[in-house]
Design an enzyme around this catalytic site. Structure first.
Site, PDB file in Angstrom:
ATOM      1  N   HIS A 125       0.898  -1.131  -0.149  1.00  0.00           N
ATOM      2  CA  HIS A 125      -0.044   0.060   0.179  1.00  0.00           C
ATOM      3  C   HIS A 125       0.851   1.273  -0.035  1.00  0.00           C
ATOM      4  CE1 HIS A 125      -3.621   2.505   1.226  1.00  0.00           C
ATOM      5  NE2 HIS A 125      -2.728   3.166   2.008  1.00  0.00           N
ATOM      6  N   GLU A 126       1.770   1.295   0.752  1.00  0.00           N
ATOM      7  CA  GLU A 126       2.958   2.476   0.953  1.00  0.00           C
ATOM      8  C   GLU A 126       3.544   2.648  -0.442  1.00  0.00           C
ATOM      9  OE1 GLU A 126       2.501   4.520   2.924  1.00  0.00           O
ATOM     10  OE2 GLU A 126       1.161   3.326   4.359  1.00  0.00           O
ATOM     11  N   HIS A 129       1.521   4.272  -2.972  1.00  0.00           N
ATOM     12  CA  HIS A 129       1.335   5.672  -2.745  1.00  0.00           C
ATOM     13  C   HIS A 129       2.459   6.447  -3.614  1.00  0.00           C
ATOM     14  CE1 HIS A 129      -2.113   6.548  -0.207  1.00  0.00           C
ATOM     15  NE2 HIS A 129      -1.614   5.893   0.873  1.00  0.00           N
ATOM     16  N   GLU A 184      -6.416   6.491  -1.063  1.00  0.00           N
ATOM     17  CA  GLU A 184      -6.330   5.546  -0.068  1.00  0.00           C
ATOM     18  C   GLU A 184      -6.984   4.133  -0.866  1.00  0.00           C
ATOM     19  OE1 GLU A 184      -4.643   5.163   2.192  1.00  0.00           O
ATOM     20  OE2 GLU A 184      -4.319   7.097   2.578  1.00  0.00           O
TER      21      GLU A 184
HETATM   22 ZN   LIG Z   1      -2.374   5.294   2.706  1.00  0.00          ZN
END
Ligand SMILES: [Zn+2]
Length: 265
Positions: A125-126, A129, A184
């Site tokens: 997830h990071e 981003h 997100e």
């Molecule tokens: Zn996030």
């Protein structure tokens, strides 16, 4: 006034050639240069390192092992860029990613993620981003919003310098602010695919969210990562909607011999 933001992006896209497309095909306004962003990321990371003690060596190896496995499956250009990850000593279950590939995971997150697969969903997830330029987009959109309608109604009059001036102010919002729900969800979808490609079981992403919910039970203060990541129920639904495809990717990865082994210390 929900239409203001898309309008701003469209108007500026028409005048500035500052538009890009995110990995999921969404058009983005990106006004800052990579160099500017990466420098901001480096500074913020240095600040974080000064504020929080580093965790033990075994935790560092654990998180680095997972990060390496995911970076390994990125396209060449992104694989060869700089990625650094560090575990910080803090009970608050948090993780973050900064432009320039600087990532941090708090030791509290290692308590909530029970195994390498769950933690891989956080790291994936990071990394997502960073890959999707979310920091640049956020800073750029904040700046565009500040320009206001008067400027937008005469887009031909916008000078690059003027924009950059406003952007300088926008940048003061900081790059550690929470991302929007759209960012997100996008990071969830990209991250899910990344972890599966690396051979981590994507179903663990749902378990991680359930653990996060359980850890915040009883109305207590939610873990940091959760409080900056709103609407847990929708997040799980979003992940589940992508699960079938992710499972196929996961099985292909396993068959191709990608079976990461990063034991939790
Ligand atoms: Zn996030």
């Amino acid at each position: 006034m929900r239409w203001l933001r898309p309008l701003a992006v469209t108007a500026l896209c028409a005048s500035l050639a500052a538009c890009s497309t995110s990995p999921t095909g969404r058009s983005q306004l990106l006004l800052l240069s990579d160099d500017q962003l990466n420098e901001m990321g480096r500074q913020a990371f240095t600040q974080y390192q000064q504020d929080l003690p580093s965790a033990d060596a075994a935790s560092q190896r654990y998180v680095q092992c997972i990060t390496r496995a995911i970076v390994e499956v990125l396209p060449e250009q992104q694989r060869s860029q700089q990625w650094s990850v560090q575990v910080f000593e803090s009970e608050q279950a948090n993780a973050f990613a900064l432009p320039g590939g600087y990532m941090g995971v708090n030791s509290g997150m290692l308590d909530i993620a029970e195994n390498q697969n769950q933690l891989a969903s956080v790291i994936g997830h990071e990394i997502a981003h960073v890959l999707a330029n979310h920091s640049n987009e956020r800073a750029s959109t904040e700046s565009a919003t500040q320009l206001g309608l008067s400027v937008l109604s005469s887009t031909s009059g916008i000078e690059n310098q003027q924009l950059l001036g406003v952007l300088g102010m926008g940048a003061e919002y900081g790059i550690l602010l929470p991302f929007s729900r759209r960012h997100e969800s996008e990071a969830d979808v990209i991250g899910l695919r990344l972890m599966a490609e690396a051979g981590f079981d994507p179903r663990a992403s749902v378990t991680l969210w359930e653990n996060m919910q359980a850890a915040s039970g009883g109305g207590a203060r939610p873990p940091g990562w959760m409080s900056t990541h709103p609407s847990q129920g929708q997040r799980i639904e979003g992940l589940q909607a992508e699960m079938q495809g992710a499972m196929q990717v996961y099985e292909q990865a396993r068959n191709a011999g990608r079976t990461p082994n990063c034991p939790r210390p």
